[in-house]
Design a protein around this motif. Structure first.
Motif, PDB file in Angstrom:
ATOM      1  N   VAL A 139       0.835  -1.203   0.000  1.00 52.02           N
ATOM      2  CA  VAL A 139       0.000   0.000   0.000  1.00 52.02           C
ATOM      3  C   VAL A 139       0.871   1.256   0.000  1.00 52.02           C
ATOM      4  N   MET A 140       1.927   1.264   0.804  1.00 52.41           N
ATOM      5  CA  MET A 140       2.827   2.415   0.848  1.00 52.41           C
ATOM      6  C   MET A 140       3.488   2.649  -0.507  1.00 52.41           C
ATOM      7  N   ALA A 141       3.894   1.563  -1.172  1.00 54.88           N
ATOM      8  CA  ALA A 141       4.531   1.704  -2.481  1.00 54.88           C
ATOM      9  C   ALA A 141       3.551   2.275  -3.507  1.00 54.88           C
ATOM     10  N   LEU A 142       2.307   1.815  -3.469  1.00 46.66           N
ATOM     11  CA  LEU A 142       1.300   2.355  -4.387  1.00 46.66           C
ATOM     12  C   LEU A 142       1.061   3.839  -4.112  1.00 46.66           C
ATOM     13  N   GLU A 143       0.976   4.205  -2.838  1.00 47.33           N
ATOM     14  CA  GLU A 143       0.796   5.617  -2.489  1.00 47.33           C
ATOM     15  C   GLU A 143       2.002   6.444  -2.925  1.00 47.33           C
ATOM     16  N   ASP A 144       3.203   5.906  -2.731  1.00 49.71           N
ATOM     17  CA  ASP A 144       4.409   6.624  -3.138  1.00 49.71           C
ATOM     18  C   ASP A 144       4.456   6.855  -4.642  1.00 49.71           C
ATOM     19  N   HIS A 145       3.724   6.016  -5.386  1.00 50.40           N
ATOM     20  CA  HIS A 145       3.654   6.171  -6.845  1.00 50.40           C
ATOM     21  C   HIS A 145       2.339   6.800  -7.296  1.00 50.40           C
ATOM     22  N   LYS A 238      -5.253   1.543 -15.302  1.00 47.96           N
ATOM     23  CA  LYS A 238      -5.426   2.893 -15.817  1.00 47.96           C
ATOM     24  C   LYS A 238      -4.072   3.522 -16.116  1.00 47.96           C
ATOM     25  N   TYR A 239      -4.103   4.571 -16.901  1.00 48.91           N
ATOM     26  CA  TYR A 239      -2.865   5.226 -17.327  1.00 48.91           C
ATOM     27  C   TYR A 239      -2.043   5.691 -16.117  1.00 48.91           C
ATOM     28  N   GLY A 240      -0.758   5.343 -16.125  1.00 51.24           N
ATOM     29  CA  GLY A 240       0.169   5.792 -15.091  1.00 51.24           C
ATOM     30  C   GLY A 240       0.021   5.113 -13.749  1.00 51.24           C
ATOM     31  N   CYS A 241      -0.842   4.101 -13.651  1.00 51.17           N
ATOM     32  CA  CYS A 241      -1.097   3.455 -12.365  1.00 51.17           C
ATOM     33  C   CYS A 241      -0.182   2.260 -12.151  1.00 51.17           C
ATOM     34  N   SER A 242      -0.249   1.689 -10.957  1.00 51.53           N
ATOM     35  CA  SER A 242       0.774   0.729 -10.535  1.00 51.53           C
ATOM     36  C   SER A 242       0.177  -0.548  -9.969  1.00 51.53           C
ATOM     37  N   VAL A 243       0.956  -1.620 -10.146  1.00 52.78           N
ATOM     38  CA  VAL A 243       0.676  -2.910  -9.522  1.00 52.78           C
ATOM     39  C   VAL A 243       1.817  -3.205  -8.563  1.00 52.78           C
ATOM     40  N   ALA A 244       1.482  -3.545  -7.322  1.00 58.20           N
ATOM     41  CA  ALA A 244       2.483  -3.975  -6.338  1.00 58.20           C
ATOM     42  C   ALA A 244       2.446  -5.499  -6.293  1.00 58.20           C
ATOM     43  N   ALA A 245       3.533  -6.133  -6.734  1.00 59.60           N
ATOM     44  CA  ALA A 245       3.603  -7.597  -6.795  1.00 59.60           C
ATOM     45  C   ALA A 245       4.171  -8.132  -5.494  1.00 59.60           C
ATOM     46  N   VAL A 246       3.367  -8.951  -4.791  1.00 55.63           N
ATOM     47  CA  VAL A 246       3.776  -9.448  -3.476  1.00 55.63           C
ATOM     48  C   VAL A 246       3.870 -10.967  -3.393  1.00 55.63           C
ATOM     49  N   GLY A 247       3.417 -11.687  -4.425  1.00 52.76           N
ATOM     50  CA  GLY A 247       3.410 -13.143  -4.311  1.00 52.76           C
ATOM     51  C   GLY A 247       3.290 -13.836  -5.646  1.00 52.76           C
ATOM     52  N   LEU A 248       3.345 -15.169  -5.595  1.00 53.25           N
ATOM     53  CA  LEU A 248       3.323 -15.966  -6.827  1.00 53.25           C
ATOM     54  C   LEU A 248       2.480 -17.224  -6.665  1.00 53.25           C
ATOM     55  N   ALA A 249       1.345 -17.079  -5.983  1.00 55.78           N
ATOM     56  CA  ALA A 249       0.474 -18.233  -5.753  1.00 55.78           C
ATOM     57  C   ALA A 249       0.024 -18.872  -7.061  1.00 55.78           C
ATOM     58  N   ARG A 283       8.552   2.580   9.586  1.00 54.84           N
ATOM     59  CA  ARG A 283       7.476   3.339   8.933  1.00 54.84           C
ATOM     60  C   ARG A 283       6.253   2.458   8.695  1.00 54.84           C
ATOM     61  N   ALA A 284       6.479   1.242   8.201  1.00 52.12           N
ATOM     62  CA  ALA A 284       5.361   0.343   7.902  1.00 52.12           C
ATOM     63  C   ALA A 284       4.639  -0.090   9.176  1.00 52.12           C
ATOM     64  N   TRP A 285       5.394  -0.446  10.228  1.00 50.33           N
ATOM     65  CA  TRP A 285       4.741  -0.872  11.467  1.00 50.33           C
ATOM     66  C   TRP A 285       3.985   0.274  12.123  1.00 50.33           C
ATOM     67  N   ASN A 286       4.498   1.489  12.025  1.00 51.84           N
ATOM     68  CA  ASN A 286       3.763   2.639  12.565  1.00 51.84           C
ATOM     69  C   ASN A 286       2.477   2.883  11.780  1.00 51.84           C
ATOM     70  N   ARG A 287       2.528   2.686  10.466  1.00 51.36           N
ATOM     71  CA  ARG A 287       1.313   2.816   9.655  1.00 51.36           C
ATOM     72  C   ARG A 287       0.309   1.721   9.995  1.00 51.36           C
TER      73      ARG A 287
END
Length: 331
Positions: A139-145, A238-249, A283-287
């Motif tokens: 989520v943080m990575a998506l927000e950062d982008h 959508k244009y300019g949007c992002s996918v955060a890849a976290v797994g390979l199930a 940062r992540a644990w505080n979030r």
């Protein structure tokens, strides 16, 4: 003496077996900090480490699995931690290359630990675990982008699993419209209780298409599946949007084209939780402490003890574990 779940191999066997045994602090590997473990959890990697072959992760036996744990510092040779401090550990190949948290005590390098944020209990921290920590990193990575509420629905694949459940709850809490993908229709009500607005049947996304681009649908995506589903989703961003890849199930392959990157400026963000730098961990644990609704977290939790772990390890490898498992190592 204290209890530990130990994987060991007989001299005449190539398969490891799990056994709860009593060991002493002298049996623990050397470390800066000794932690009285209160809770651990079960992740996919734990299932691999609990398997007879160690899932390719365990190199040496006897071995104590458990890639996550939270508890109280008992002794410390590092000035950053003192007896009585509450700490959490995820990653750093603990539970794989190093002895982990399926014991009442553990020894760790100080660099591997993170102070438990105020307002978060050790039990809640393990309801989060690596799965929830990874979800927050995504989520943080998506927000950062550039992801912001109101730009469109955010897709979460493998939504009924550990990462997906926490990602769904966090995103909904932050005001996003969440579309949750699952192959288990019976989890629909559960996912809606976490805040999902829409349930997307897995079969709608797990087939490849010859079209490199489809209608622009998703403002972001947390993807725990990989494989053909990730390839399909990339063409729907959508244009300019992002996918955060976290797994390979769904597989490690990616039968995709570069067209979504070149014509729509789509970003594919890799999320690693194992070697994450300390500052971003904090940062992540505080979030997590502020942005993960604890009532939703409690709805995900399945309690367990050390004796339940062999079966739970097999279940998670078969995709049969919903939400999060919290292991009370002292029960």
């Amino acid at each position: 003496m204290f209890n530990a779940l130990i994987m060991n191999k007989d001299e005449d066997s190539s398969a490891a077996q799990a056994e709860i045994k009593q060991i002493s602090e002298e049996d623990l590997p050397s470390g800066d900090v000794t932690v009285a473990v209160e809770y651990s959890t079960v992740n996919y990697k734990d299932g691999l480490c609990l398997s007879p072959k160690g899932g390719g992760l365990v190199r040496n036996y006897p071995h104590i699995p458990g890639i996550d744990y939270a508890g109280t510092v008992e002794t410390s040779s590092d000035a950053r931690y003192a007896p009585g401090d509450k700490v959490v550990l995820t990653g750093w190949r603990v539970g794989e290359a190093h002895w982990g948290g399926y014991a009442q005590k553990a020894s760790a390098k100080a660099d591997w630990l993170v102070p438990l944020p105020d307002g978060l209990s050790t039990q809640q921290a393990m309801a989060v675990g690596t799965a929830g920590f990874t979800a927050m990193l995504a989520v943080m990575a998506l927000e950062d982008h550039g992801l912001t509420p109101g730009h469109g629905p955010v897709l979460v694949t493998g939504a009924a699993g550990g990462v997906g459940s926490v990602a769904t709850a966090i995103l909904a809490h932050l005001g996003y419209e969440v579309a949750a993908v699952t192959g288990r229709p019976e989890t629909g009500d559960y996912l809606k209780s976490l805040g999902a607005s829409t349930i997307v049947p897995r079969e709608e996304l797990n087939e490849t298409t010859k079209r490199p681009l489809e209608s622009e649908t998703w403002a972001g995506c947390v993807d725990a599946v990989g494989g053909e589903m990730l390839a399909r989703v990339l063409g729907q961003m959508k244009y300019g949007c992002s996918v955060a890849a976290v797994g390979l199930a769904g597989g490690a392959g990616l039968p995709a084209t570069v067209i979504p990157f070149l014509l729509r400026g789509v970003n594919l963000l890799g999320i690693d939780s194992v070697m994450q730098p300390y500052d971003n961990r904090v940062r992540a644990w505080n979030r997590i402490a502020t942005d993960l609704p604890m009532d939703k977290l409690e709805a995900m939790v399945q309690p367990a003890t050390l004796s339940d772990l062999p079966k739970l390890g097999a279940d998670i490898l078969q995709g049969q574990v919903k939400g999060r498992v919290v292991v009370d190592v002292n029960a």
